[in-house]
Design a protein around this motif. Sequence first.
Motif, PDB file in Angstrom:
ATOM      1  N   ASN A  48     -15.009 -32.697  17.700  1.00 21.36           N
ATOM      2  CA  ASN A  48     -16.113 -33.595  16.932  1.00 21.36           C
ATOM      3  C   ASN A  48     -17.182 -33.175  16.605  1.00 21.36           C
ATOM      4  O   ASN A  48     -17.873 -33.535  15.622  1.00 21.36           O
ATOM      5  N   ASN A  50     -24.539 -36.658   1.853  1.00 21.60           N
ATOM      6  CA  ASN A  50     -23.823 -37.663   0.782  1.00 21.60           C
ATOM      7  C   ASN A  50     -23.540 -36.864  -0.469  1.00 21.60           C
ATOM      8  O   ASN A  50     -23.640 -37.719  -1.531  1.00 21.60           O
ATOM      9  N   ASP A  84     -16.441 -31.512  13.408  1.00 20.85           N
ATOM     10  CA  ASP A  84     -16.489 -32.639  12.368  1.00 20.85           C
ATOM     11  C   ASP A  84     -18.068 -33.023  11.763  1.00 20.85           C
ATOM     12  O   ASP A  84     -18.207 -33.298  10.700  1.00 20.85           O
ATOM     13  N   LYS A  85     -18.897 -33.378  12.806  1.00 21.15           N
ATOM     14  CA  LYS A  85     -19.969 -33.698  12.637  1.00 21.15           C
ATOM     15  C   LYS A  85     -21.041 -32.786  11.868  1.00 21.15           C
ATOM     16  O   LYS A  85     -21.937 -33.078  11.104  1.00 21.15           O
ATOM     17  N   LEU A 145     -17.075 -38.623  -2.047  1.00 23.09           N
ATOM     18  CA  LEU A 145     -17.760 -37.695  -0.908  1.00 23.09           C
ATOM     19  C   LEU A 145     -17.089 -36.553  -0.718  1.00 23.09           C
ATOM     20  O   LEU A 145     -15.786 -36.439  -0.487  1.00 23.09           O
ATOM     21  N   LEU A 179     -22.684 -31.364   4.400  1.00 19.44           N
ATOM     22  CA  LEU A 179     -22.377 -32.009   3.251  1.00 19.44           C
ATOM     23  C   LEU A 179     -23.412 -33.061   2.981  1.00 19.44           C
ATOM     24  O   LEU A 179     -23.609 -33.494   1.635  1.00 19.44           O
ATOM     25  N   GLN A 219     -12.255 -33.557   4.987  1.00 19.80           N
ATOM     26  CA  GLN A 219     -11.471 -34.435   5.919  1.00 19.80           C
ATOM     27  C   GLN A 219      -9.973 -34.432   5.337  1.00 19.80           C
ATOM     28  O   GLN A 219      -9.020 -34.323   6.359  1.00 19.80           O
ATOM     29  N   SER A 278     -17.278 -34.598   1.722  1.00 18.66           N
ATOM     30  CA  SER A 278     -16.913 -34.599   3.350  1.00 18.66           C
ATOM     31  C   SER A 278     -15.531 -35.458   3.516  1.00 18.66           C
ATOM     32  O   SER A 278     -14.561 -35.006   4.239  1.00 18.66           O
ATOM     33  N   ASP A 279     -15.328 -36.247   2.405  1.00 17.14           N
ATOM     34  CA  ASP A 279     -13.922 -36.990   2.589  1.00 17.14           C
ATOM     35  C   ASP A 279     -12.888 -35.958   1.998  1.00 17.14           C
ATOM     36  O   ASP A 279     -11.568 -35.603   2.575  1.00 17.14           O
ATOM     37  N   ILE A 290     -19.876 -30.540   9.774  1.00 16.34           N
ATOM     38  CA  ILE A 290     -19.439 -30.344   8.387  1.00 16.34           C
ATOM     39  C   ILE A 290     -20.185 -31.705   7.642  1.00 16.34           C
ATOM     40  O   ILE A 290     -20.429 -31.523   6.453  1.00 16.34           O
ATOM     41  N   SER A 291     -20.162 -32.774   8.188  1.00 13.63           N
ATOM     42  CA  SER A 291     -20.555 -34.115   7.724  1.00 13.63           C
ATOM     43  C   SER A 291     -22.153 -34.147   7.357  1.00 13.63           C
ATOM     44  O   SER A 291     -22.627 -34.299   6.355  1.00 13.63           O
ATOM     45  N   ALA A 292     -22.802 -33.369   8.294  1.00 14.58           N
ATOM     46  CA  ALA A 292     -24.237 -33.191   8.132  1.00 14.58           C
ATOM     47  C   ALA A 292     -24.595 -32.237   7.160  1.00 14.58           C
ATOM     48  O   ALA A 292     -25.633 -31.984   6.356  1.00 14.58           O
TER      49      ALA A 292
END
Length: 444
Positions: A419, A431, A422-423, A386, A429, A392, A388-389, A425-427
């Motif tokens: 946080n 999957n 981070d959320k 991923l 990117l 991170q 996102s990984d 960024i995850s949203a």
Amino acid sequence: MQKNKFNLQDKVTSLLWPDETGLSPFHLLLLKILRVVYVSVTDLMEGQLSLRAMSLVYTTLLSIVPLLALSFSVLKAMGVHNEIEPFLFQFLAPLGEQGTQIGENIIGFIDNIKVGVLGSVGLGLLIYTVLSLVQKIENAFNMIWHVETTRSIGERFSSYLSVILIGPVMMVSAIGVTATIMSSSIVTYFATIEPFGSLIVLATKLLPYLMVMGAFTFIYMFVPNTRVRLSAALIGAIVAGFLWESSGLLFATFVVNSTKYTAIYSSFAVVIMLLIWLYISWLILLFGSNLAFYVQNPSSLRVDRGGFEISNRVKERIALLLMQLVGEKHYAGEKPPTMADLTGDISAPHTVVRYVLKKLIAQHLVIGTNETPVAYLPAKSLDVLLLSDVIQAVRCAEEDHFLAANVLTLKSQSLELVNGIDKAISASLGNKTVRDLVVDSKQQ
């Protein structure tokens, strides 16, 4: 004083790294040459090369006799052992009469070492001493080229011994071929015709320089545990070879005029002069390799001499670029990229690329091969890596090591903001995987 030093550095930096828009090719080439010279001289003045050179002087004193004895035994088996003496006396020529005395003593020590009667233990210790010298030389060159991995024991044994045993034979053969050519009837005939005669005389004078440069080129390409381009090694060898031959002439003049040192130190003056000449020789050799590194890696010229500082955004961009480059090679079934390949493609300083790559390896996103030099592959399938990984991996790198848990959770409001980032960024990117990044780049 310190403030004036920084002001001078800032001025030099602004002059050597101006806005390149609209500059002519000649101007750009001149700037590149000046940058390499400036950074190489700066590294020399900082003392790291000097420390390595002093360490190699000590190792050379311990290993010179076993090294020459091993080479001498190989040449003796071929009936050309007497050819090693001119090499030794030529190296010690800047010491004048004292160099001749030292050379004769070393030859005497070599004659006293009978390799055939040493036995298995003695021969093993002799080879170990020689290999230790070459390994320490490799470590010095690896430091210059920012290579952290050394050759395996098997590679050291085979590579080092092949050079130690075959190298002298090749050098003697090269000198023999050169002497044969220079004494041939064709060369003798053209020597009587001008301007060929003057050119042949000039070539004879330049021959020592060319042989030293050729030897340095081989050393710069073979010794570091990484791939060194011929062009970079050749440029470093030309500069270092010229400096070494020229410094030999200057040092010979210094020895002739150093009667005061002889009066003060008496018989110890010979040893002191030998130490100084060994130090100068190693320093020039390492300087040439340092120059070759910057020629091959111009992106490393702008790294701060005291270290480097990069923002999180730059770390994230380099991490994504590294994953893209590694993923593209793997996706296309091509040869995995090495550190030199990655640095060249990203055009970022070597230390910065290595820093980010370490974070990706630590998070099991990238793995290194067992090849020499090390190449890099995705640690997992591109479909499960991923993006996102990847982000991170550099955003959260070594938090637990440098920061205590209470620091990370000290302020609940600050923690919520982090946080939230981070959320976000995850949203953003989702999957998306490295495979998506690779495929998108192919389609563009």
